[in-house]
Design a protein around this motif. Sequence first.
Motif, short mmCIF file in Angstrom:
data_model
loop_
_atom_site.label_atom_id
_atom_site.label_comp_id
_atom_site.label_asym_id
_atom_site.label_seq_id
_atom_site.Cartn_x
_atom_site.Cartn_y
_atom_site.Cartn_z
N ASP A 99 95.19 67.48 56.22
CA ASP A 99 96.59 67.21 55.90
C ASP A 99 97.34 66.79 57.15
OD1 ASP A 99 99.24 67.22 55.12
OD2 ASP A 99 99.23 69.29 54.39
N PRO A 100 97.87 65.56 57.18
CA PRO A 100 98.61 65.12 58.36
C PRO A 100 99.84 65.97 58.63
CG PRO A 100 98.71 63.46 56.63
CD PRO A 100 97.77 64.52 56.16
N GLY A 101 100.39 66.62 57.61
CA GLY A 101 101.54 67.50 57.83
C GLY A 101 101.18 68.68 58.72
N VAL A 102 100.04 69.29 58.47
CA VAL A 102 99.58 70.41 59.31
C VAL A 102 99.31 69.91 60.73
CG1 VAL A 102 97.71 72.09 59.68
CG2 VAL A 102 98.66 71.76 57.38
N LEU A 103 98.71 68.73 60.84
CA LEU A 103 98.44 68.18 62.17
C LEU A 103 99.74 67.89 62.92
CD1 LEU A 103 95.45 65.86 61.26
CD2 LEU A 103 95.38 68.13 62.32
N TRP A 104 100.76 67.42 62.21
CA TRP A 104 102.06 67.19 62.84
C TRP A 104 102.64 68.52 63.34
CZ3 TRP A 104 107.02 68.79 62.79
CH2 TRP A 104 107.94 68.01 63.50
N GLU A 105 102.56 69.56 62.50
CA GLU A 105 103.09 70.87 62.89
C GLU A 105 102.39 71.39 64.14
OE1 GLU A 105 104.40 72.36 58.44
OE2 GLU A 105 102.29 72.38 59.00
N THR A 142 109.79 81.17 65.33
CA THR A 142 108.70 82.13 65.36
C THR A 142 108.01 82.10 66.72
OG1 THR A 142 107.26 80.47 64.30
CG2 THR A 142 108.28 82.12 62.85
N ASP A 143 107.17 83.11 66.95
CA ASP A 143 106.51 83.25 68.25
C ASP A 143 105.34 82.29 68.44
OD1 ASP A 143 108.12 85.47 69.12
OD2 ASP A 143 106.95 86.76 67.78
N LEU A 144 104.66 81.95 67.35
CA LEU A 144 103.46 81.13 67.45
C LEU A 144 103.18 80.46 66.12
CD1 LEU A 144 100.93 82.91 65.99
CD2 LEU A 144 101.34 84.27 68.01
N VAL A 145 102.21 79.55 66.14
CA VAL A 145 101.80 78.85 64.92
C VAL A 145 100.35 79.20 64.61
CG1 VAL A 145 101.32 76.58 63.88
CG2 VAL A 145 103.44 76.96 65.17
N ILE A 146 100.12 79.57 63.37
CA ILE A 146 98.76 79.78 62.87
C ILE A 146 98.53 78.66 61.86
CG2 ILE A 146 97.23 81.32 61.60
CD1 ILE A 146 99.08 83.65 62.58
N ALA A 147 97.61 77.76 62.17
CA ALA A 147 97.37 76.59 61.34
C ALA A 147 96.06 76.75 60.58
CB ALA A 147 97.34 75.33 62.20
N ILE A 202 91.47 70.26 70.92
CA ILE A 202 91.80 70.57 72.30
C ILE A 202 93.26 70.96 72.47
CG2 ILE A 202 91.80 69.64 74.67
CD1 ILE A 202 89.00 70.06 73.33
N GLY A 203 94.14 70.50 71.57
CA GLY A 203 95.56 70.74 71.70
C GLY A 203 96.04 72.05 71.11
N VAL A 204 95.17 73.02 71.02
CA VAL A 204 95.55 74.34 70.51
C VAL A 204 95.12 75.41 71.50
CG1 VAL A 204 95.43 73.62 68.08
CG2 VAL A 204 93.41 74.61 69.16
N THR A 205 95.65 76.59 71.29
CA THR A 205 95.33 77.71 72.17
C THR A 205 93.93 78.23 71.91
OG1 THR A 205 97.67 78.28 72.10
CG2 THR A 205 96.16 79.96 72.96
N ALA A 206 93.58 78.36 70.64
CA ALA A 206 92.26 78.87 70.26
C ALA A 206 91.89 78.33 68.89
CB ALA A 206 92.25 80.40 70.24
N VAL A 207 90.60 78.25 68.63
CA VAL A 207 90.09 77.87 67.32
C VAL A 207 89.25 79.04 66.83
CG1 VAL A 207 88.70 76.22 66.00
CG2 VAL A 207 90.00 75.44 68.00
N ILE A 208 89.63 79.56 65.65
CA ILE A 208 88.91 80.70 65.07
C ILE A 208 88.60 80.37 63.61
CG2 ILE A 208 90.00 82.33 66.67
CD1 ILE A 208 91.80 83.26 64.35
N ASN A 209 87.92 81.28 62.95
CA ASN A 209 87.61 81.14 61.52
C ASN A 209 88.43 82.13 60.72
OD1 ASN A 209 85.51 79.15 61.77
ND2 ASN A 209 84.24 80.76 62.64
N GLY A 227 101.02 69.52 66.52
CA GLY A 227 101.49 68.71 67.63
C GLY A 227 102.90 69.07 68.06
N TYR A 228 103.77 69.32 67.09
CA TYR A 228 105.14 69.72 67.42
C TYR A 228 105.14 71.05 68.17
CZ TYR A 228 109.97 71.18 67.06
OH TYR A 228 111.23 71.63 67.37
N ALA A 229 104.39 72.02 67.66
CA ALA A 229 104.33 73.33 68.32
C ALA A 229 103.78 73.20 69.74
CB ALA A 229 103.47 74.28 67.50
#
Length: 157
Positions: A93-99, A78-83, A128-135, A101-103
């Motif tokens: 959830d550590p699974g989401v956090l892993w995803e 996919t083009d990007l990750v929306i977490a 800090i390790g993401v492109t943007a933080v939104i609601n 980090g992998y992305a």
Amino acid sequence: MTKTAYIASSWFNPEQTALMNAGVAALKQNTTVDMDNSYLPLAHQYKGLDTTEHPELLSDTEWQMATFNGDVQGINNTDLVIALYDPKLENSDPGVLWEIGYAYGIRKPVILVLPDGNEMPINLMPAIGVTAVINVADLTDYNFNFPNYVVYQGKAY
């Protein structure tokens, strides 16, 4: 133009499921996300098996490996990750956090989506390790075609 997204989220308790459902509903209204070709892990369960109906699968090595590899391919393809992420201890959830980090590691844009009104501090790595933080409220109108970097302004630890 639309983007495909890997939609990382949790569904292990009612609050997590509500966040996932609200996020997916909002994304279905966003004209910059190709939901038909995006990847929601819950919709791509190995052999169509449902862990809610068959919780014993969570201990099955074949299911674990297939789920892990399927999700990694979902991120890769996919083009990007929306977490969709709730930082409350009982929902984190550590699974989401892993995803996330992998992305980040493979240089995919990552949009971290917090529950509306969130005031919980976030660990600095996902903050800090993401492109943007939104609601969640921003999901319908966010332009995923150009996910510009925005420095996180909330509380981090």
